[in-house]
Design a protein around this motif. Structure first.
Motif, short mmCIF file in Angstrom:
data_model
loop_
_atom_site.label_atom_id
_atom_site.label_comp_id
_atom_site.label_asym_id
_atom_site.label_seq_id
_atom_site.Cartn_x
_atom_site.Cartn_y
_atom_site.Cartn_z
N GLN A 192 0.83 -1.20 0.00
CA GLN A 192 0.00 0.00 0.00
C GLN A 192 0.87 1.26 0.00
N LEU A 193 2.00 1.21 0.68
CA LEU A 193 2.92 2.35 0.68
C LEU A 193 3.41 2.61 -0.74
N GLY A 194 3.69 1.57 -1.49
CA GLY A 194 4.15 1.71 -2.87
C GLY A 194 3.12 2.34 -3.78
N GLU A 195 1.86 2.30 -3.38
CA GLU A 195 0.79 2.88 -4.19
C GLU A 195 0.58 4.37 -3.92
N VAL A 196 1.25 4.89 -2.90
CA VAL A 196 1.13 6.31 -2.57
C VAL A 196 1.89 7.13 -3.61
N SER A 197 1.26 8.19 -4.08
CA SER A 197 1.86 9.06 -5.08
C SER A 197 3.17 9.65 -4.56
N GLY A 198 4.22 9.52 -5.36
CA GLY A 198 5.53 10.06 -4.99
C GLY A 198 6.47 9.04 -4.39
N ILE A 199 5.99 7.83 -4.16
CA ILE A 199 6.82 6.77 -3.58
C ILE A 199 7.32 5.87 -4.70
N GLY A 200 8.64 5.80 -4.84
CA GLY A 200 9.25 4.94 -5.86
C GLY A 200 9.95 3.75 -5.23
N ASN A 201 10.65 3.01 -6.06
CA ASN A 201 11.33 1.80 -5.59
C ASN A 201 12.41 2.09 -4.55
N LYS A 202 13.18 3.16 -4.74
CA LYS A 202 14.23 3.49 -3.77
C LYS A 202 13.65 3.81 -2.40
N THR A 203 12.56 4.56 -2.41
CA THR A 203 11.91 4.92 -1.14
C THR A 203 11.32 3.68 -0.48
N LEU A 204 10.74 2.78 -1.29
CA LEU A 204 10.21 1.53 -0.73
C LEU A 204 11.31 0.71 -0.08
N GLU A 205 12.47 0.64 -0.70
CA GLU A 205 13.59 -0.11 -0.13
C GLU A 205 14.04 0.51 1.19
N LYS A 206 14.09 1.84 1.25
CA LYS A 206 14.44 2.51 2.50
C LYS A 206 13.41 2.18 3.58
N ALA A 207 12.13 2.25 3.18
CA ALA A 207 11.05 1.99 4.14
C ALA A 207 11.15 0.57 4.68
N LYS A 208 11.44 -0.38 3.82
CA LYS A 208 11.56 -1.78 4.23
C LYS A 208 12.66 -1.94 5.27
N GLU A 209 13.75 -1.17 5.12
CA GLU A 209 14.89 -1.21 6.03
C GLU A 209 14.62 -0.50 7.34
N LEU A 210 13.96 0.64 7.27
CA LEU A 210 13.91 1.55 8.41
C LEU A 210 12.59 1.60 9.18
N ILE A 211 11.54 1.03 8.60
CA ILE A 211 10.21 1.12 9.23
C ILE A 211 9.66 -0.27 9.44
N GLU A 212 9.03 -0.46 10.59
CA GLU A 212 8.37 -1.75 10.87
C GLU A 212 6.95 -1.71 10.35
N PHE A 213 6.57 -2.74 9.59
CA PHE A 213 5.22 -2.82 9.03
C PHE A 213 4.41 -3.88 9.75
#
Length: 170
Positions: A149-170
């Motif tokens: 769902q985060l990847g579907e947010v406008s302005g979020i690309g693959n690099k940001t998703l990778e950072k989020a996977k590393e730094l944020i708990e889902f």
């Protein structure tokens, strides 16, 4: 103790460094400036930076007052209560700073997507305020947020998703 801590985290130098108070040269006696710089680099939330800076400012004024009093031969102007408060303030500030030095606390503590703030999103993912707001809106709309769902947010690309996977708990 405070001078040693500031020297360990940010040694004195003749180089100017840009920080929250402007361009600063860190010399031996400028331990408060070095602590500010350390906090500026270590603390990601602007609110927490402001609170930490206020704490160090307060302690710095205590240090200055006590140093002047003891070096001018007016020891009787420093009461036992003032000296005790001074020692407690030093320990409280050191505890706050040492928390940022503890790698186990930093590395094991990821903010959860359900509780992360806009400021934390901006700092961790290196995104602008509008994208961070869109993430919060999507989180509210979906009652939480998955990585997909985060990847579907406008302005979020693959690099940001990778950072989020590393730094944020889902």
């Amino acid at each position: 103790m405070i001078v040693l801590l500031s020297q360990t985290k940010l040694p004195d130098s003749s180089n100017q460094v840009s920080d929250i108070v402007g361009a600063v040269q860190f010399k031996q006696n400028q331990y408060v400036n070095r602590l500010w710089q350390f906090m500026h680099e270590a603390i990601q939330s602007d609110t927490n930076k402001t609170l930490a800076k206020a704490h160090v400012d307060y302690l710095g004024s205590w240090l200055e007052r006590n140093n002047k009093a003891t070096n001018k031969g007016v020891h009787d102007e420093v009461t036992q209560l003032e000296a005790t408060k001074f020692v407690f303030h030093i320990y409280l500030m050191l505890a706050d700073l040492l928390e940022y030095l503890d790698d186990s606390v930093v590395s094991n503590t990821k903010p959860h997507i359900k509780k992360i703030t806009i400021d934390e999103l901006e700092a961790l993912l290196n995104i602008n305020r509008n994208i961070a707001k869109n993430i919060i809106k999507a989180r509210v709309k979906n009652g939480g947020l998955t990585l997909k769902q985060l990847g579907e947010v406008s302005g979020i690309g693959n690099k940001t998703l990778e950072k989020a996977k590393e730094l944020i708990e889902f």
